[in-house]
Motif scaffolding. Sequence first.
Motif, PDB file in Angstrom:
ATOM      1  N   ASP A 195       0.850  -1.175   0.000  1.00  0.00           N
ATOM      2  CA  ASP A 195       0.000   0.000   0.000  1.00  0.00           C
ATOM      3  C   ASP A 195       0.897   1.240   0.000  1.00  0.00           C
ATOM      4  O   ASP A 195       2.118   1.140   0.103  1.00  0.00           O
ATOM      5  N   CYS A 196       0.294   2.388  -0.092  1.00  0.00           N
ATOM      6  CA  CYS A 196       1.012   3.653  -0.194  1.00  0.00           C
ATOM      7  C   CYS A 196       0.223   4.685   0.603  1.00  0.00           C
ATOM      8  O   CYS A 196      -0.999   4.694   0.558  1.00  0.00           O
ATOM      9  N   LEU A 216       5.917   3.904   0.863  1.00  0.00           N
ATOM     10  CA  LEU A 216       5.427   2.603   0.426  1.00  0.00           C
ATOM     11  C   LEU A 216       5.326   1.756   1.689  1.00  0.00           C
ATOM     12  O   LEU A 216       6.254   1.752   2.499  1.00  0.00           O
ATOM     13  N   VAL A 217       4.208   1.079   1.885  1.00  0.00           N
ATOM     14  CA  VAL A 217       4.050   0.277   3.096  1.00  0.00           C
ATOM     15  C   VAL A 217       3.853  -1.182   2.706  1.00  0.00           C
ATOM     16  O   VAL A 217       2.994  -1.506   1.879  1.00  0.00           O
TER      17      VAL A 217
ATOM     18  N   CYS B 196       5.617   3.622  -5.541  1.00  0.00           N
ATOM     19  CA  CYS B 196       4.746   4.686  -5.064  1.00  0.00           C
ATOM     20  C   CYS B 196       5.366   6.011  -5.495  1.00  0.00           C
ATOM     21  O   CYS B 196       6.571   6.173  -5.424  1.00  0.00           O
ATOM     22  N   ARG B 197       4.563   6.928  -6.005  1.00  0.00           N
ATOM     23  CA  ARG B 197       5.093   8.236  -6.410  1.00  0.00           C
ATOM     24  C   ARG B 197       3.977   9.261  -6.447  1.00  0.00           C
ATOM     25  O   ARG B 197       2.822   8.933  -6.182  1.00  0.00           O
ATOM     26  N   VAL B 236      -1.539   2.928 -12.700  1.00  0.00           N
ATOM     27  CA  VAL B 236      -1.411   4.013 -11.735  1.00  0.00           C
ATOM     28  C   VAL B 236      -2.715   4.079 -10.940  1.00  0.00           C
ATOM     29  O   VAL B 236      -3.782   4.335 -11.509  1.00  0.00           O
ATOM     30  N   ILE B 237      -2.619   3.800  -9.638  1.00  0.00           N
ATOM     31  CA  ILE B 237      -3.796   3.554  -8.805  1.00  0.00           C
ATOM     32  C   ILE B 237      -3.876   4.615  -7.707  1.00  0.00           C
ATOM     33  O   ILE B 237      -2.931   4.784  -6.952  1.00  0.00           O
ATOM     34  N   PRO B 238      -4.996   5.320  -7.601  1.00  0.00           N
ATOM     35  CA  PRO B 238      -5.085   6.319  -6.537  1.00  0.00           C
ATOM     36  C   PRO B 238      -4.875   5.684  -5.171  1.00  0.00           C
ATOM     37  O   PRO B 238      -5.421   4.609  -4.879  1.00  0.00           O
ATOM     38  N   ASN B 239      -4.050   6.341  -4.399  1.00  0.00           N
ATOM     39  CA  ASN B 239      -3.764   6.010  -3.015  1.00  0.00           C
ATOM     40  C   ASN B 239      -5.020   5.566  -2.247  1.00  0.00           C
ATOM     41  O   ASN B 239      -5.973   6.323  -2.144  1.00  0.00           O
TER      42      ASN B 239
END
Lengths: 249, 249
Positions: A195-196, A216-217, B196-197, B236-239
Amino acid sequence: MAPRGHDQGHDMAKNRFPVWRLIQSELEAEIRSGLIGPGDQLPSEHELAERFKVNRHTVRTALANLAIAGLARARRGRGVFVEDKPPEYRVTRDSKWSEIEREMNAAPSGRLVSVSERPASATIAEMLGLSQGATILMVETVRGSTPALLIYSYHVFDRDRFAGIEAAVARTGSYTEALREFGVERFYRASTWIDCRMPRPREAEALSIPLDAPVLVMMYVDRDADGRPLLYGNAVIPNGSLVVRVDTL
Amino acid sequence: MAPRGHDQGHDMAKNRFPVWRLIQSELEAEIRSGLIGPGDQLPSEHELAERFKVNRHTVRTALANLAIAGLARARRGRGVFVEDKPPEYRVTRDSKWSEIEREMNAAPSGRLVSVSERPASATIAEMLGLSQGATILMVETVRGSTPALLIYSYHVFDRDRFAGIEAAVARTGSYTEALREFGVERFYRASTWIDCRMPRPREAEALSIPLDAPVLVMMYVDRDADGRPLLYGNAVIPNGSLVVRVDTL
């Protein structure tokens, strides 16, 4: 929807974000995806200024921040080049931080930050095979395997089984070693979630990252050789310092 | 280092971040890790105000933003409760977006955003088994499998082998279907990288997220039944809208 083009600079400004930061995020996305790979030269300041419709000062600020992020580096008189990729963390049944550190020729480096007790939520209880409300032990550590790779971690244990394990972690710097002292000779990674999110204040402080830099988790459950859940771990990794890899073929 | 305690509010303020946002990140970390799980009640406004040494208005703003992020919800007169977890994306050799959509009872939903050509970097060439500098086709799509799950994706192909595939993607909304039209009946996930970015401006716009909200990025190589690389994809996936899961035991 047509691809965005000449009006990109305008739309960027509209969002009240520094324009250089948006240019940085464009270049960062290309670098992180490998579309521009390690050793490749970035377009010149002049080309980037044309592409984003900004002045060269703005481009220079974006490039300077890419350099600070460790993604690209200027070579005097030659241009700006993409740096090597961050190390990969491979998720397998044998994934362990101590293994990663061994690969990097680093010693076990876990440093105890805090330990606390609390009742297990239903989610944690299910992961650890406990009853909801059972007392869990939460051990927080910082690992600095290399100067470039700092990790903040939470490890959650059944308190009745592992009371005092934080002392063994503090002494050995390693969960693998600490578990051995509790009679666990071998254990395996069962499940991993990735997850992030944004960092908590104490994570940002320990990792020396800004509060608006994502992390980043990696969350995981390790089991012993009999399949019994041992621990629920969370590794909080600064954005860009590690890429998680999974091979499935 | 001792666990942080009573001076947390002070340190938060020092960083010139809105204090409610830091309280939100504290609660969000606990929720995302499962330490406070779905259906659990959050501490009361009064308790949170005490814990973080702030006034209740600040706590209320943090809770309101947790609600906007879909993490918790107030029930009138009863308190604030944690919402269900986001769906899991399991990485296996059979991972495909069309499979995820099938599980969600959604139709293939890829919408073509743009297509472009460029020379392959050494990194991309190696992943796709091409020579460096070979022409690659980059197809950008947005998938809206459900209203709550929007994905921006890049798919990179060998242009010589898959010229025109974007038309099949646009028509069918599915890479699986498009590949079938090019004679690929079966394919498999070979490797996946998770990173993650911050979003690029056009990603933020398509996903309706702010430019300072991080994204989870899944990068992957799919191969055909003969082991030949077919495509390099980036999702690209929303948090917070999806958690990646890997089972290894």
